[in-house]
Design a protein around this motif. Structure first.
Motif, PDB file in Angstrom:
ATOM      1  N   PRO A  39      13.311  15.851  10.115  1.00  0.00           N
ATOM      2  CA  PRO A  39      13.547  15.565   8.638  1.00  0.00           C
ATOM      3  C   PRO A  39      14.506  14.265   8.182  1.00  0.00           C
ATOM      4  CG  PRO A  39      14.160  17.745   9.305  1.00  0.00           C
ATOM      5  CD  PRO A  39      13.747  16.913  10.697  1.00  0.00           C
ATOM      6  N   ALA A  40      15.491  13.936   9.367  1.00  0.00           N
ATOM      7  CA  ALA A  40      16.211  12.837   9.001  1.00  0.00           C
ATOM      8  C   ALA A  40      15.184  11.330   8.852  1.00  0.00           C
ATOM      9  CB  ALA A  40      17.367  12.479   9.799  1.00  0.00           C
ATOM     10  N   LEU A  41      14.290  11.474  10.040  1.00  0.00           N
ATOM     11  CA  LEU A  41      13.592  10.151  10.071  1.00  0.00           C
ATOM     12  C   LEU A  41      12.242  10.158   8.905  1.00  0.00           C
ATOM     13  CD1 LEU A  41      12.717  10.283  13.693  1.00  0.00           C
ATOM     14  CD2 LEU A  41      14.231   8.874  12.500  1.00  0.00           C
ATOM     15  N   THR A  42      12.049  11.210   8.125  1.00  0.00           N
ATOM     16  CA  THR A  42      11.220  11.337   6.971  1.00  0.00           C
ATOM     17  C   THR A  42      12.182  10.749   5.735  1.00  0.00           C
ATOM     18  OG1 THR A  42      11.591  13.291   6.526  1.00  0.00           O
ATOM     19  CG2 THR A  42       9.801  12.706   7.963  1.00  0.00           C
ATOM     20  N   ARG A  89      -2.923   5.642   9.214  1.00  0.00           N
ATOM     21  CA  ARG A  89      -2.349   4.422   9.793  1.00  0.00           C
ATOM     22  C   ARG A  89      -1.180   4.347   9.875  1.00  0.00           C
ATOM     23  NH1 ARG A  89      -4.409   0.308   5.287  1.00  0.00           N
ATOM     24  NH2 ARG A  89      -2.362   1.251   4.103  1.00  0.00           N
ATOM     25  N   ASN A  90      -0.124   5.084   8.864  1.00  0.00           N
ATOM     26  CA  ASN A  90       1.422   4.971   9.327  1.00  0.00           C
ATOM     27  C   ASN A  90       1.644   5.820  10.674  1.00  0.00           C
ATOM     28  OD1 ASN A  90       1.674   3.798   7.014  1.00  0.00           O
ATOM     29  ND2 ASN A  90       2.376   5.208   5.603  1.00  0.00           N
ATOM     30  N   LEU A  91       1.128   6.723  10.866  1.00  0.00           N
ATOM     31  CA  LEU A  91       1.245   7.415  12.253  1.00  0.00           C
ATOM     32  C   LEU A  91       1.036   6.429  13.321  1.00  0.00           C
ATOM     33  CD1 LEU A  91       0.289  11.027  11.511  1.00  0.00           C
ATOM     34  CD2 LEU A  91       2.467  10.199  11.726  1.00  0.00           C
ATOM     35  N   LEU A  92      -0.134   6.029  13.152  1.00  0.00           N
ATOM     36  CA  LEU A  92      -0.441   4.961  14.373  1.00  0.00           C
ATOM     37  C   LEU A  92       0.541   3.714  14.518  1.00  0.00           C
ATOM     38  CD1 LEU A  92      -4.178   4.918  13.863  1.00  0.00           C
ATOM     39  CD2 LEU A  92      -3.171   6.188  15.726  1.00  0.00           C
ATOM     40  N   ASP A  93       0.782   3.223  13.406  1.00  0.00           N
ATOM     41  CA  ASP A  93       1.763   2.000  13.357  1.00  0.00           C
ATOM     42  C   ASP A  93       3.056   2.382  13.831  1.00  0.00           C
ATOM     43  OD1 ASP A  93       2.644  -0.709  12.074  1.00  0.00           O
ATOM     44  OD2 ASP A  93       4.076   0.565  11.379  1.00  0.00           O
ATOM     45  N   ASN A  94       3.563   3.651  13.464  1.00  0.00           N
ATOM     46  CA  ASN A  94       4.719   4.277  14.074  1.00  0.00           C
ATOM     47  C   ASN A  94       4.675   4.356  15.513  1.00  0.00           C
ATOM     48  OD1 ASN A  94       7.585   5.222  12.917  1.00  0.00           O
ATOM     49  ND2 ASN A  94       7.030   6.551  14.064  1.00  0.00           N
ATOM     50  N   ALA A  95       3.796   4.806  15.840  1.00  0.00           N
ATOM     51  CA  ALA A  95       3.539   5.111  17.334  1.00  0.00           C
ATOM     52  C   ALA A  95       3.559   3.888  18.307  1.00  0.00           C
ATOM     53  CB  ALA A  95       2.318   6.075  17.659  1.00  0.00           C
ATOM     54  N   LEU A  96       2.832   2.932  17.731  1.00  0.00           N
ATOM     55  CA  LEU A  96       2.419   1.596  18.215  1.00  0.00           C
ATOM     56  C   LEU A  96       3.856   1.002  18.345  1.00  0.00           C
ATOM     57  CD1 LEU A  96      -1.012   0.613  17.111  1.00  0.00           C
ATOM     58  CD2 LEU A  96      -0.427   1.365  19.227  1.00  0.00           C
ATOM     59  N   ARG A  97       4.525   0.913  17.315  1.00  0.00           N
ATOM     60  CA  ARG A  97       5.856   0.126  17.271  1.00  0.00           C
ATOM     61  C   ARG A  97       6.952   0.587  18.038  1.00  0.00           C
ATOM     62  NH1 ARG A  97       6.434  -3.664  13.087  1.00  0.00           N
ATOM     63  NH2 ARG A  97       4.698  -3.620  11.497  1.00  0.00           N
ATOM     64  N   GLY A 141       9.973   1.629   6.994  1.00  0.00           N
ATOM     65  CA  GLY A 141      11.150   2.256   6.352  1.00  0.00           C
ATOM     66  C   GLY A 141      10.674   3.501   5.645  1.00  0.00           C
ATOM     67  N   ILE A 142       9.501   3.381   5.230  1.00  0.00           N
ATOM     68  CA  ILE A 142       9.081   4.725   4.429  1.00  0.00           C
ATOM     69  C   ILE A 142       7.627   5.113   4.981  1.00  0.00           C
ATOM     70  CG2 ILE A 142      10.070   3.711   2.179  1.00  0.00           C
ATOM     71  CD1 ILE A 142       7.366   2.623   1.314  1.00  0.00           C
ATOM     72  N   GLY A 143       7.269   5.090   5.955  1.00  0.00           N
ATOM     73  CA  GLY A 143       5.895   5.258   6.558  1.00  0.00           C
ATOM     74  C   GLY A 143       6.045   6.626   6.925  1.00  0.00           C
ATOM     75  N   LEU A 144       6.990   7.349   7.710  1.00  0.00           N
ATOM     76  CA  LEU A 144       7.194   8.738   8.020  1.00  0.00           C
ATOM     77  C   LEU A 144       7.380   9.631   6.713  1.00  0.00           C
ATOM     78  CD1 LEU A 144       8.424   8.860  11.512  1.00  0.00           C
ATOM     79  CD2 LEU A 144       6.258   9.254  10.714  1.00  0.00           C
ATOM     80  N   SER A 145       8.141   9.077   5.821  1.00  0.00           N
ATOM     81  CA  SER A 145       8.586   9.495   4.573  1.00  0.00           C
ATOM     82  C   SER A 145       7.182   9.863   3.715  1.00  0.00           C
ATOM     83  CB  SER A 145       9.518   8.737   3.888  1.00  0.00           C
ATOM     84  OG  SER A 145       9.660   9.359   2.407  1.00  0.00           O
ATOM     85  N   ASP A 203       0.923  -1.293  -0.120  1.00  0.00           N
ATOM     86  CA  ASP A 203      -0.034   0.054   0.068  1.00  0.00           C
ATOM     87  C   ASP A 203       0.985   1.216  -0.084  1.00  0.00           C
ATOM     88  OD1 ASP A 203      -2.283  -1.432  -0.041  1.00  0.00           O
ATOM     89  OD2 ASP A 203      -2.670  -1.369   1.947  1.00  0.00           O
ATOM     90  N   ASN A 204       1.857   1.391   0.793  1.00  0.00           N
ATOM     91  CA  ASN A 204       2.817   2.265   0.858  1.00  0.00           C
ATOM     92  C   ASN A 204       3.493   2.627  -0.371  1.00  0.00           C
ATOM     93  OD1 ASN A 204       2.031   3.052   3.369  1.00  0.00           O
ATOM     94  ND2 ASN A 204       3.655   2.131   4.580  1.00  0.00           N
TER      95      ASN A 204
END
Length: 454
Positions: free
Chosen positions: A391-394, A343-351, A405-409, A282-283
């Motif tokens: 910025p580095a995390l995106t 969904r990516n924000l939630l997944d990132n926070a939960l992980r 690996g591409i969620g926040l980006s 999806d991403n």
């Protein structure tokens, strides 16, 4: 949430862009376009320069022959006959026979031979053989007209020659010719200076055209650069992110094949790998859509709070704590893209949002989601991340700890596509607060403005 990114990541990203096959191919294309533009300009400038130089040369040659013809005409008018024979006294004191070009008079003897009877005073002119001067005079006498030609002198340089016949006053017979010898260097100095100026100007113009062509070709190829790089990034994303879930599924199937207990104990691990594989697909597809569509989004008015609520309900059950504070909000955005971003924000926070006290408990996280206006805020109690590290995390592949690996980006790109932004701050009491802004909120009674402060 993820910790601080390593400074070397940006340098690696820039190095990857420099080594990009797309950039190398397009640089070669840019070089070819620049070369073609330069060669076309050079051909045009060369042709124009040649025409200018040739026209100026013909102009100076014409001016030189006009002056020589004028001297010859005045000289023939000063030659006359008496009973005593040929008289040349008028030639000695006239301006036409002084200086350069020099004037010579050749007279025909009774036996038909030509002999020189007068040579004007002045600087030495090109050394042309007497036989050539006689042949030119004979040609003018035979034609009874002015003859012009160019002959090499003794040094190999070109000399201008002009012969004009003169007649006996009573019989009107052609009795000789006035020959004028001109030195082109007397007239061509200005021409050479003009030719040098034209050639230097043509060279500078060609160099300017090359630089301009390089800049213009680079600017015109910029969309192609972006498009090719986007395709390569999407392929790299897919290859990078699909590798892990596929490897997990393959290893689980291999182990299950030799496990006496069968496949059932390994199904949860395979299911998690499958879910992660679906998220990755999806991403990657979403990023491809963003890169292909640009600003052409399928934006419609939507209830942001309801969309976020549905995304929270779809989070699988686990040892985490997920709370919400959702104000009614209407925004104009692309529902599919916003859903993936949330969904990516939630997944990132939960992980990555596990509390330090429960760091040993895999998956335990405290996450709070707030919707106010056009902003979605996701807060956790993880290690925390400063705004300067976002910025580095995106960047792609900068999500340590098992993320996509591409969620926040991707979230950052979705925010930018909607005219918004993705920001992060340290949360009071520990943790991280990430805000996704989707731009200005659509006017309406459901407006609930104000910053999100969970």
């Amino acid at each position: 949430m993820t910790g601080a990114a390593k400074p070397a990541g940006a340098a690696r990203s820039r190095a990857d862009r420099r080594r990009s096959p797309a950039r190398r191919r397009l640089r070669r294309l840019q070089f070819r376009l620049t070369l073609a533009y330069t060669l076309i300009t050079l051909a045009g400038v060369s042709a124009l320069s040649w025409m200018v130089i040739r026209t100026d040369e013909r102009s100076w040659r014409g001016a030189a022959y006009d002056e020589m013809d004028q001297r010859a005409a005045v000289s023939t008018s000063l030659i006359y006959y008496t009973d005593a024979g040929l008289q040349l006294d008028g030639l000695h004191d006239d301006e036409a026979t002084r200086g350069t070009p020099r004037v010579r008079v050749l007279h025909a003897d009774p036996d038909g031979s030509l002999r020189p009877v007068f040579t004007s005073r002045g600087p030495a002119d090109p050394a042309v053989g007497a036989d050539r001067l006689a042949a030119l005079a004979r040609s003018a006498m035979d034609r009874d007209d002015t003859v012009r030609t160019e002959e090499p002198d003794a040094r190999g340089a070109t000399a201008y020659l002009l012969a004009r016949p003169f007649h006996h006053d009573e019989t009107q017979e052609v009795r000789g010719a006035v020959v004028v010898v001109g030195d082109p260097s007397q007239w061509m100095g200005e021409h050479r200076r003009l030719a040098a100026s034209v050639l230097v100007g043509a060279g500078l113009l060609t160099a300017l055209a090359a630089a301009t062509g390089h800049l213009l070709s680079g600017r015109s190829l910029r969309p192609a650069w972006q498009s090719l790089e986007a395709q390569e990034r999407m392929l790299a994303d897919a290859a990078h992110e699909l590798r892990t879930p596929v490897a997990v599924m393959r290893s689980s199937v291999d182990v299950a094949g030799t496990d006496p207990r069968g496949l059932d104990p390994h199904l949860p691990r395979i299911r998690r790998a499958t879910e992660r594989l679906a998220d990755v697909v999806d991403n990657v597809l979403t990023r491809g859509r963003l890169q292909a569509a640009g600003q052409d989004l399928r934006a419609v008015p939507l209830r942001l709070d309801q969309l976020v609520e549905q995304a929270c309900e779809e989070v699988p059950a686990g040892p985490h704590v997920l709370t919400t504070s959702l104000d009614a909000s209407v925004v104009t955005a692309d529902p599919a893209l916003v859903r993936i971003a949330v969904r990516n924000l939630l997944d990132n926070a939960l992980r990555h949002g596990r509390t330090p006290a429960a760091a040993h408990s895999a998956g335990h996280a405290e996450v709070h989601v707030v919707v106010r206006g056009a902003t979605v805020a996701v807060a956790d109690r993880g290690p925390g991340i400063a705004a300067a590290d976002l910025p580095a995390l995106t960047e792609r592949f900068r999500s340590p700890g098992g993320g996509t690996g591409i969620g926040l980006s991707l979230v950052s790109e979705i925010a930018a596509a909607h005219g918004g932004s993705l920001t992060a701050d340290l949360r009071p009491g520990g943790g991280t607060l990430v805000r996704l802004s989707l731009g200005p909120e659509a006017p309406g009674p459901a407006h609930a403005g104000g910053p999100a402060r969970p």
